[in-house]
Design an enzyme around this catalytic site. Structure first.
Site, PDB file in Angstrom:
ATOM      1  N   CYS A  55      -0.512   4.402   2.331  1.00 37.96           N
ATOM      2  CA  CYS A  55      -0.594   4.312   3.791  1.00 37.96           C
ATOM      3  C   CYS A  55      -0.399   2.876   4.239  1.00 37.96           C
ATOM      4  CB  CYS A  55      -1.898   4.890   4.328  1.00 37.96           C
ATOM      5  SG  CYS A  55      -3.395   4.204   3.626  1.00 37.96           S
ATOM      6  N   SER A  56      -1.452   2.200   4.589  1.00 39.70           N
ATOM      7  CA  SER A  56      -1.278   0.910   5.220  1.00 39.70           C
ATOM      8  C   SER A  56      -2.499   0.033   5.013  1.00 39.70           C
ATOM      9  CB  SER A  56      -1.046   1.115   6.711  1.00 39.70           C
ATOM     10  OG  SER A  56      -2.070   1.966   7.204  1.00 39.70           O
ATOM     11  N   CYS A  57      -3.205   0.220   3.899  1.00 38.43           N
ATOM     12  CA  CYS A  57      -4.391  -0.591   3.642  1.00 38.43           C
ATOM     13  C   CYS A  57      -3.977  -2.056   3.604  1.00 38.43           C
ATOM     14  CB  CYS A  57      -5.037  -0.200   2.322  1.00 38.43           C
ATOM     15  SG  CYS A  57      -5.652   1.496   2.335  1.00 38.43           S
ATOM     16  N   CYS A  62       0.895  -1.156   0.000  1.00 40.48           N
ATOM     17  CA  CYS A  62       0.000   0.000   0.000  1.00 40.48           C
ATOM     18  C   CYS A  62       0.927   1.197   0.000  1.00 40.48           C
ATOM     19  CB  CYS A  62      -0.915   0.019   1.224  1.00 40.48           C
ATOM     20  SG  CYS A  62      -1.909   1.538   1.291  1.00 40.48           S
TER      21      CYS A  62
END
Lengths: 199, 113
Positions: A106-108, A103
């Protein structure tokens, strides 16, 4: 002593405590509701769920097909779902294609099947290099992908999360679904690992 | 909090048994964000937009090779949480800092006894 400059992490701990107190006062957060959430994500939701999904896909071809068609629906059959679980897409490794998930923004990450992302998944190094140099990144994880195998990099987003279905290793024909699930690592479902061949 | 260089972050992996959170406040901040989205105070997507924004700002700083104040994912996470609450008009910075002062003074008094 200046109180304007807040240092991390002691400052962060105080900040969160203050934030929680204000939200409680406003009736927006009940502190008693927070511990079960932490427990859920620290102890209950994790890559073992994803491993069960992969093992089922390896042993049940009808499930595998449903998983590839509609992963969100297929994991719901096993009771998995909830926040960050919508719009799940399963991508399958084959002798010709290796899939890698990142991702970049961000941090999906697909929480219901993999839990919360590991530290390196959220790091600048991984996010910035996985797309640009997937082979180099994989090498650092100890994974050498033959040059004739195509590497597909999937950038997650609010709209889509991914789970990699790794290749089933050789010599596992006699193993049960539960035994197979034991072989599946978190990293193999992100695409930075392979499921080890059995002797 | 442990701060690693990018090369170190990718070295010696995988870490199958690493901890989900590296400090209790990280878990607490995470749980608050989940709870607020569950109860509809903000949607997870609204929160995520702020998270992307905070991570993007930090990435820019890194790309320029400057040292950034407060490394670590949950620092951005906390900044995003504050930003979404500010945007909703629920918690502003001065309110938060007043409360922080009150808590640390109360803690300090406890230690004096």
């Amino acid at each position: 002593m200046s109180r304007n400059h807040v240092t991390v992490p002691t400052g962060a701990a105080l900040r969160v405590k203050a934030l929680e107190a204000i939200l409680e006062e406003k009736g927006l957060v009940d502190p008693a509701a927070l511990d079960p959430i932490v427990d859920q994500y620290e102890n209950k939701v994790g890559p073992r769920n994803g491993a069960r999904v992969v093992a089922k896909a390896w042993t049940d071809s009808a499930f595998r097909k449903r998983l590839l068609d509609d992963a969100t629906g297929a994991i719901a059959e096993l009771g998995y779902g909830g926040p960050e679980g919508g719009y799940l897409v399963a991508v399958e490794n084959t002798p010709k294609v290796h899939n890698l998930v990142v991702c970049t923004l961000c941090s999906c990450y697909p929480w219901p099947v993999l839990g919360l992302p590991p530290v390196w998944y959220k790091s600048f190094a991984y996010r910035s290099r996985a797309v640009r140099d997937p082979r180099g990144v994989l090498k650092e994880f100890g994974v050498e992908i033959p040059v004739d195998v195509e590497i597909r990099v999937w950038d997650s987003s609010a709209e889509q999360r991914y789970i990699v279905i790794p290749m089933r290793p050789k010599n596992t024909e006699r193993m049960s679904e539960a035994q197979l699930a034991e072989l599946v690592t978190r990293d193999s479902m992100i695409g930075v690992g392979l499921v080890k061949a059995q002797a | 909090m442990k701060t690693l260089k990018p090369e170190e972050l990718l070295a010696g992996l995988p870490l199958e048994n690493e901890m989900t959170f590296s400090a209790p406040w990280e878990a607490r901040a995470f749980a608050i964000a989940v709870r607020l989205s569950e109860s509809g105070v903000c949607t997870w997507d609204e929160f995520r937009r702020h998270l992307i924004d905070e991570i993007g700002k930090a990435d820019k700083v890194r790309a320029h090779g400057w040292v950034e104040n407060g490394d670590g994912y949950y620092v951005y996470f906390l900044r995003a949480l504050e930003a979404v609450l500010r945007e909703k008009g629920l918690v502003d910075t001065s309110m938060l800092e007043t409360r922080m002062r009150a808590i640390s003074e109360a803690d300090h008094d406890d230690h004096d006894h």
